[in-house]
Design an enzyme around this catalytic site. Structure first.
Site, mmCIF file in Angstrom:
data_model
loop_
_atom_site.group_PDB
_atom_site.id
_atom_site.type_symbol
_atom_site.label_atom_id
_atom_site.label_comp_id
_atom_site.label_asym_id
_atom_site.label_seq_id
_atom_site.Cartn_x
_atom_site.Cartn_y
_atom_site.Cartn_z
ATOM 1 C CD GLU A 198 7.958 51.218 65.497
ATOM 2 O OE1 GLU A 198 8.200 50.513 64.509
ATOM 3 O OE2 GLU A 198 6.825 51.342 65.991
ATOM 4 C CG ASP A 244 4.678 46.971 67.303
ATOM 5 O OD1 ASP A 244 5.373 46.197 66.620
ATOM 6 O OD2 ASP A 244 4.361 48.119 66.936
ATOM 7 C CG HIS A 294 3.051 53.106 66.745
ATOM 8 N ND1 HIS A 294 2.411 52.124 67.458
ATOM 9 C CD2 HIS A 294 4.044 52.466 66.061
ATOM 10 C CE1 HIS A 294 2.965 50.953 67.193
ATOM 11 N NE2 HIS A 294 3.983 51.129 66.357
ATOM 12 C CE1 TYR A 297 14.182 49.112 58.655
ATOM 13 C CE2 TYR A 297 14.153 51.513 58.828
ATOM 14 C CZ TYR A 297 13.781 50.268 59.311
ATOM 15 O OH TYR A 297 13.026 50.187 60.442
ATOM 16 C CG HIS A 341 4.453 48.256 55.870
ATOM 17 N ND1 HIS A 341 3.651 49.293 55.468
ATOM 18 C CD2 HIS A 341 4.916 48.617 57.098
ATOM 19 C CE1 HIS A 341 3.632 50.226 56.401
ATOM 20 N NE2 HIS A 341 4.395 49.844 57.403
ATOM 21 C CG ASP A 385 7.538 44.860 63.498
ATOM 22 O OD1 ASP A 385 6.901 44.564 64.522
ATOM 23 O OD2 ASP A 385 7.503 45.992 62.965
ATOM 24 N NE ARG A 398 10.555 47.968 62.629
ATOM 25 C CZ ARG A 398 10.477 47.560 61.372
ATOM 26 N NH1 ARG A 398 11.133 48.197 60.427
ATOM 27 N NH2 ARG A 398 9.738 46.517 61.043
ATOM 28 C CD GLU A 456 7.896 48.116 67.136
ATOM 29 O OE1 GLU A 456 8.023 47.225 66.274
ATOM 30 O OE2 GLU A 456 6.943 48.911 67.162
ATOM 31 C CG HIS A 496 -0.011 51.798 63.942
ATOM 32 N ND1 HIS A 496 0.155 51.871 62.585
ATOM 33 C CD2 HIS A 496 1.113 51.178 64.404
ATOM 34 C CE1 HIS A 496 1.317 51.332 62.236
ATOM 35 N NE2 HIS A 496 1.914 50.890 63.336
ATOM 36 C CG HIS A 520 10.195 53.937 60.266
ATOM 37 N ND1 HIS A 520 10.332 53.952 61.639
ATOM 38 C CD2 HIS A 520 11.007 52.930 59.817
ATOM 39 C CE1 HIS A 520 11.176 53.001 61.996
ATOM 40 N NE2 HIS A 520 11.606 52.375 60.913
ATOM 41 C CG ASP A 562 -20.297 28.699 53.624
ATOM 42 O OD1 ASP A 562 -19.096 28.554 53.262
ATOM 43 O OD2 ASP A 562 -21.041 27.758 53.897
HETATM 44 N N1 GLY Z 1 4.443 46.506 63.549
HETATM 45 C C1 GLY Z 1 3.898 47.748 63.224
HETATM 46 C C2 GLY Z 1 4.751 48.822 63.671
HETATM 47 O O1 GLY Z 1 5.850 48.580 64.129
HETATM 48 O O2 GLY Z 1 4.389 49.959 63.648
HETATM 49 MN MN MN Z 2 6.427 46.688 64.977
HETATM 50 MN MN MN Z 3 5.448 49.635 66.006
#
Ligand code: GLY
Ligand code: MN
Ligand code: MN
Length: 444
Positions: A390, A277, A360, A394, A249, A266, A411, A413, A367, A356, A46
């Site tokens: 970003e 982000d 976004h 890698y 991820h 991140d 990365r 960002e 996103h 990638h 619950d």
């Molecule tokens: N943290 C998700 C992205 O960077 O898209």
């Molecule tokens: Mn991110």
């Molecule tokens: Mn992002």
């Protein structure tokens, strides 16, 4: 006893939401729109997951409770109606304050408010004689079924002269476009969310030590988010030491941080519904090695070029392409790939180390909604849009890769607002250059 108020720091001024509803009312013409918030979700037995409202519903209401539906009835002047939970002393003793329709109507500025239990008996009246009905098609199976049930009721009234909607369309297509360009109220919240996350990253840098576990650093981020009132992380925080940074991820966050490795974080908070982000990458021991420095400077240069390509009128894809050019040349210079750069770009060889896209939309959702193309072409950037920039690099262990590069994952960002004249980096307060990072980590 005074009446208890909601504990959360929900906003108290809903003028922006009233304006947004007015605009959506204009867009639906004589139609009717039903916009439900998100259901509560069971975690186990619950116990529920922490409640998160539906972003579209929140955008139009700022109303934080589950079991609520906003109805917009088009026409002149049009009506805005909120269906929500009734006050219930017993439930309020256990679960907390509920606004109830009467107070909700006043505070949230809707024309009318009713108990949610009345929706099924009122919906057919609201839907009848409307050409078009709007709702989030397919979002919740049970809401689809309710809409279908109401349609049946309306059609059963045909001999009383009632007509049923001929079209059902997804109301999100209208709201997505509105959400893509942020208003002043949204930008204020987003800047505050960005500031909190910037401080969290700086704190993570200042406290990280070799031998710690990734989750200890994650705890520093969460500490900063919550102590400034951010309700939650906007997404699962990535705290990735060494080779874990090459798992895009990675969210396990339970490995030991080794002297000599990089740490990629991140993470961003969600404040009053709005995401931030940010990604930063820094050496666990506080000093970049020579090869880490070379790689870091490359990603930083790619990000710098990409940020400069964010400006009104530029196609959405331009900043990704700007980052790619710098990264591809850098991969050749570091001897990770063979040139010429035109071939690396053409064959997408760079995807081995950068797989990638460069960003976004950002808003209520990390996103965020809003299409990336219009009429088959990349959307042109416009003032008020917020996006992330970003780029990354890698490098997994591999035969053709010099060992010195193995397990370097970087990365960088930032969250960027498109302005009339160019851009504004909302997350600019986050330490980013090698000098800034090393200074913060040295206690500066
Ligand atoms: N943290 C998700 C992205 O960077 O898209
Ligand atoms: Mn991110
Ligand atoms: Mn992002």
């Amino acid at each position: 006893m005074t009446r208890s108020r909601p504990a959360r720091s929900t906003p108290t001024d809903f003028r922006a939401q009233i304006q947004r509803r007015k605009r959506l009312l204009r867009e639906i013409g004589d139609g009717v729109a039903f916009i439900p918030t998100a259901p509560e979700r069971l975690r186990n037995a619950d116990t529920h997951f922490p409640y998160r409202f539906d972003s579209h519903f929140w955008y139009l209401t700022g109303f934080p409770e589950p079991e609520a539906v906003l109805v917009l009835v088009g026409g002149k002047p049009g009506r805005t109606i909120l269906f929500c939970r009734e006050k219930d002393l017993e439930r309020e003793i256990w679960d907390g304050y509920r606004f109830g329709p009467k107070e909700a109507q006043k505070l949230f500025g809707v024309d009318e408010a009713y108990p949610i239990s009345k929706l099924d008996s009122m919906a057919a009246d609201l839907m009848g004689n409307r050409e078009q009905a709007w709702y989030p098609l397919g979002l919740h199976a049970d809401f689809d079924a309710r809409i279908t049930g109401w349609l049946k009721q309306v059609r059963a009234r045909v001999r009383q002269g009632v007509t049923a909607p001929a079209g059902f369309a997804d109301v999100r297509t209208l709201i997505d476009e509105m959400r893509l360009v942020k208003d002043r109220t949204e930008l204020r919240t987003m800047q505050r969310a960005a500031d909190i996350s910037a401080e969290a990253h700086a704190r993570a840098m200042a406290t990280t030590q070799p031998g710690q576990l990734e989750y200890e650093v994650e705890a520093e981020l969460l500490h900063t988010f919550r102590r400034h009132g951010a309700q939650a992380p906007a997404y699962a925080s990535i705290v990735a030491g060494g080779g874990n940074a090459c798992v895009l991820h990675y969210v396990t966050n339970n490995a030991v941080l080794h002297d000599g490795d990089l740490l990629l974080i991140d993470a961003g908070c969600e404040l009053d519904g709005y995401a931030s982000d940010i990604t930063r990458t820094f050496p666990v021991n506080g000093r970049f090695s020579a090869v880490q420095r070379d790689c870091y400077e490359l990603v930083l240069a790619a990000q710098d070029a990409a940020i400069k390509a964010v400006k009104p009128g530029a196609p959405f894809t331009a900043y990704h392409e700007a980052a790619l050019k710098v990264l591809a040349q850098g991969m050749i210079d570091l001897k990770l790939l063979k040139g010429p750069v035109a071939r690396v770009l053409e064959t997408r060889d760079y995807q081995r180390f950068y797989m990638h896209r460069t960003g976004h939309w950002l808003g209520l959702d990390v996103h965020d909604v809003g299409s990336y193309s219009v009429d088959g072409k990349p959307r042109r950037l416009a003032p008020g849009q917020v996006l992330t920039v970003e780029p990354g690099l890698y490098i997994r262990p591999g035969k053709e890769v010099p060992k010195a590069f193995w397990n370097i994952g970087i990365r960088i960002e930032d969250d960027v607002l498109v302005t009339e004249t160019g851009r504004d980096v909302l997350t600019a307060a986050t330490p980013k250059t090698i000098a800034e990072i090393e200074s913060v980590m040295a206690g500066g």
